[in-house]
Enzyme design. Structure first.
Site, short mmCIF file in Angstrom:
data_model
loop_
_atom_site.label_atom_id
_atom_site.label_comp_id
_atom_site.label_asym_id
_atom_site.label_seq_id
_atom_site.Cartn_x
_atom_site.Cartn_y
_atom_site.Cartn_z
N GLY A 217 13.10 28.42 106.56
CA GLY A 217 12.85 27.33 107.50
C GLY A 217 13.60 26.07 107.15
N ALA A 218 13.27 25.00 107.86
CA ALA A 218 14.04 23.76 107.75
C ALA A 218 13.94 23.14 106.35
CB ALA A 218 13.53 22.77 108.80
N ILE A 219 12.75 23.21 105.73
CA ILE A 219 12.62 22.54 104.42
C ILE A 219 13.46 23.26 103.35
CG2 ILE A 219 11.00 21.93 102.56
CD1 ILE A 219 9.03 21.07 104.75
N GLU A 238 11.14 35.67 96.70
CA GLU A 238 10.58 36.67 97.62
C GLU A 238 11.64 37.07 98.66
OE1 GLU A 238 6.69 35.68 98.86
OE2 GLU A 238 7.21 36.02 100.96
N1 COA Z 1 -3.15 20.36 111.41
C1 COA Z 1 -2.87 20.84 112.63
N2 COA Z 1 -1.72 21.48 112.93
C2 COA Z 1 -0.83 21.62 111.94
C3 COA Z 1 -1.05 21.12 110.65
C4 COA Z 1 -2.27 20.46 110.40
N3 COA Z 1 -2.54 19.98 109.20
N4 COA Z 1 0.01 21.42 109.89
C5 COA Z 1 0.87 22.08 110.66
N5 COA Z 1 0.37 22.18 111.90
C6 COA Z 1 1.02 22.81 113.04
C7 COA Z 1 2.36 22.15 113.30
O1 COA Z 1 2.24 21.03 114.16
C8 COA Z 1 3.13 23.29 113.94
O2 COA Z 1 2.72 23.43 115.29
P1 COA Z 1 3.78 23.77 116.44
O3 COA Z 1 4.29 25.14 116.07
O4 COA Z 1 2.97 23.73 117.67
O5 COA Z 1 4.84 22.69 116.33
C9 COA Z 1 2.62 24.51 113.22
O6 COA Z 1 1.36 24.14 112.67
C10 COA Z 1 3.52 24.94 112.08
O7 COA Z 1 3.76 23.86 111.20
P2 COA Z 1 5.17 23.75 110.46
O8 COA Z 1 5.04 22.74 109.39
O9 COA Z 1 6.29 23.59 111.43
O10 COA Z 1 5.26 25.21 109.86
P3 COA Z 1 6.40 25.94 109.10
O11 COA Z 1 7.05 26.89 110.00
O12 COA Z 1 7.26 25.00 108.31
O13 COA Z 1 5.52 26.79 108.07
C11 COA Z 1 3.66 27.17 106.63
C12 COA Z 1 4.66 26.14 107.15
C13 COA Z 1 2.81 26.47 105.59
C14 COA Z 1 2.79 27.70 107.73
C15 COA Z 1 4.45 28.34 105.98
O14 COA Z 1 5.29 27.83 104.97
C16 COA Z 1 3.54 29.38 105.37
O15 COA Z 1 3.07 30.25 106.06
N6 COA Z 1 3.29 29.31 104.03
C17 COA Z 1 2.41 30.26 103.35
C18 COA Z 1 3.14 31.47 102.85
C19 COA Z 1 4.20 31.15 101.80
O16 COA Z 1 4.29 30.06 101.27
N7 COA Z 1 4.98 32.16 101.47
C20 COA Z 1 5.97 32.11 100.43
C21 COA Z 1 7.33 31.81 100.91
S1 COA Z 1 8.29 33.07 101.66
#
Ligand code: COA
Length: 433
Positions: A217-219, A238
């Site tokens: 993803g972006a980060i 991973e």
């Molecule tokens: N409250 C409400 N909504 C929230 C929120 C919060 N605290 N935090 C995020 N959201 C919403 C965002 O607004 C976004 O909504 P949208 O799709 O309608 O825009 C959605 O949740 C996703 O958030 P975003 O930060 O864009 O997600 P991401 O694609 O960067 O993924 C995780 C972030 C945490 C979900 C993802 O990294 C993950 O699943 N991590 C767990 C697994 C992991 O770390 N695996 C190891 C690496 S491979």
């Protein structure tokens, strides 16, 4: 019989291969970009021939048509990681979620906790000795094939040959369906100012010679862009995506300092664009291994200076991290996050970073919160959390008191929410007598 004869004998069509699947079987699909394509289509087209077949997979690219409401009595999806194509089904109770660490899955297949009736895998064409590569998906896919009663394989001349412990002999396949399909790709995530700032702070924490785990993803892509001036980085992760290729080509990632598999880009699956799949094809530097090896915290910890970078949804002021639910709604899964946080903690000089924008929902919600949202899951416990990064800076929580944690988290919260978080801080930490 030589392997070529076996191969010819086991060749069939997708329609014929799926006849071996019985009602109530558990069918495991290959993971992510390795999702089987023709067999999936055949199952959906012939849904009326099946009753209550469980389809297990983690993330799978594609349309996830078998999770649609009209499939319900025929197929039921089970997973430990929800993707965009399965989220509705899980949250509408038409599919089931199993909380589980990624590295544990192969053991659950092997020890009979989750017995595999049929594994449907997606392979490269065989090499001269009759071994097919699992291509972009070794992870739980290879272990599922070895645990299954029956293995159905799509052998795709467009699946890259990727090395490591990532092969299966033709004699271990029960049904072979030849295909020639491009793999599913994922679009590059746009990197904005917030991600760039986060990338910059993460880069400050990464020393030359470190071995990295990055998600997707972006980060992660922004972090990689900020590493152009580093030296001798390595990869034990991973998964990796396109962002790694530029740094490999520039020589920044060379694996020279790796203490485990020096020189190799080690992962358990790959997911990105065709550029990534071409990069991995017959590339001696890329090595995929099953997830019970790559994500085993003790294996991760054998890498010195292992820095893991993952993301999360929210964190409370004590450091409890939710990375997979929005309240009660299952958004994703634990995946390998905790595997790497534990591995980094075991690594000499290791660090784990959880990086996230300070807000969600276009700035309306703070991700740093006094209490986790009702129903939220603790993915990473406060005992294990190490560094938290937002676009406002770095909070180092390991070894810090609750008061120090709250202070440093409020410092990296969005300015719009600092005052209300401060009120909570005063409420919790002001002397009452
Ligand atoms: N409250 C409400 N909504 C929230 C929120 C919060 N605290 N935090 C995020 N959201 C919403 C965002 O607004 C976004 O909504 P949208 O799709 O309608 O825009 C959605 O949740 C996703 O958030 P975003 O930060 O864009 O997600 P991401 O694609 O960067 O993924 C995780 C972030 C945490 C979900 C993802 O990294 C993950 O699943 N991590 C767990 C697994 C992991 O770390 N695996 C190891 C690496 S491979």
């Amino acid at each position: 019989m030589n392997w070529k004869e076996i191969y010819t004998q086991r060749l069939t069509t997708a329609e014929d291969a799926i006849k071996i699947i019985r009602d109530n079987d558990r069918v495991v699909f290959a993971h992510a970009a390795g999702v089987p394509q023709e067999i999936t289509k055949a199952l959906v087209a012939h849904k009326d021939d099946f009753q209550n077949v469980e389809i297990f997979h983690m993330l799978c690219l594609g349309d996830g048509a078998y999770t649609r409401p009209e499939m319900l009595s025929h197929f039921r999806h089970t997973t430990n990681f929800v993707g965009g194509n399965t989220r509705r089904a899980v949250n509408e109770a038409r599919a089931d979620f199993i909380p589980c660490f990624f590295y544990e899955l192969p053991r659950l297949f092997r020890n009979g906790t989750l017995p595999v009736d049929v594994a449907i895998v997606h392979l490269s064409t065989p090499d001269a000795d009759g071994y097919c590569s699992f291509g972009v998906s070794s992870d739980y896919t290879k272990p599922a094939a070895h645990s299954a009663r029956v293995v159905i394989a799509e052998v795709n001349d467009r699946m890259p040959h990727v090395g490591g412990d990532n092969h299966i002999h033709v004699s271990e396949l029960d049904y072979i369906v030849e295909t020639s399909n491009p793999l599913f790709e994922i679009p590059l995530a746009p990197i904005g100012e917030t991600e760039q700032a986060i990338g910059g702070f993460c880069a400050e924490l990464i020393e030359n010679g470190s071995t990295l785990q990055l998600g997707i993803g972006a980060i992660p892509d922004a972090v990689l862009q900020c590493l152009q001036d580093k030296k001798d980085l390595g990869i034990h992760t991973e998964m990796f995506s396109d962002g790694v290729i530029d740094l490999v080509e520039k020589g920044v990632i060379n694996g020279k300092c790796k203490t485990l598999h020096p020189g190799k880009l080690v992962a358990t699956f790959l997911m990105g664009s065709q550029r990534l799949y071409d990069f991995a094809d017959n590339n001696p530097d890329v090595a995929l291994f099953p997830v019970d090896y790559v994500n085993d915290p003790y294996v991760i910890g054998r890498n010195h200076q292992l820095v893991s970078i993952n993301s999360c949804i929210e964190i409370d002021l004590s450091g409890q991290v939710c990375s997979e639910t929005i309240g009660l709604q299952q958004f994703s899964g634990t995946g390998g996050q905790v595997d790497y946080i534990r591995g980094a903690a075991l690594s000499e000089g290791g660090k784990s970073i959880l990086a996230m924008p300070s807000t969600a929902a276009h700035g309306k919600i703070s991700r740093i919160v006094p209490y986790l949202t009702k129903g939220a899951t603790v993915t990473t416990s406060r005992n294990e959390v190490d560094y938290i990064v937002t676009e406002y800076g770095i909070a180092h929580l390991k070894g810090k008191t609750l008061r120090q944690r709250a202070e440093s988290l409020i410092r990296i919260a969005h300015p719009d929410f600092r005052e209300s978080l401060m009120e909570e801080f005063i409420h919790r930490f002001t002397l009452t007598r």
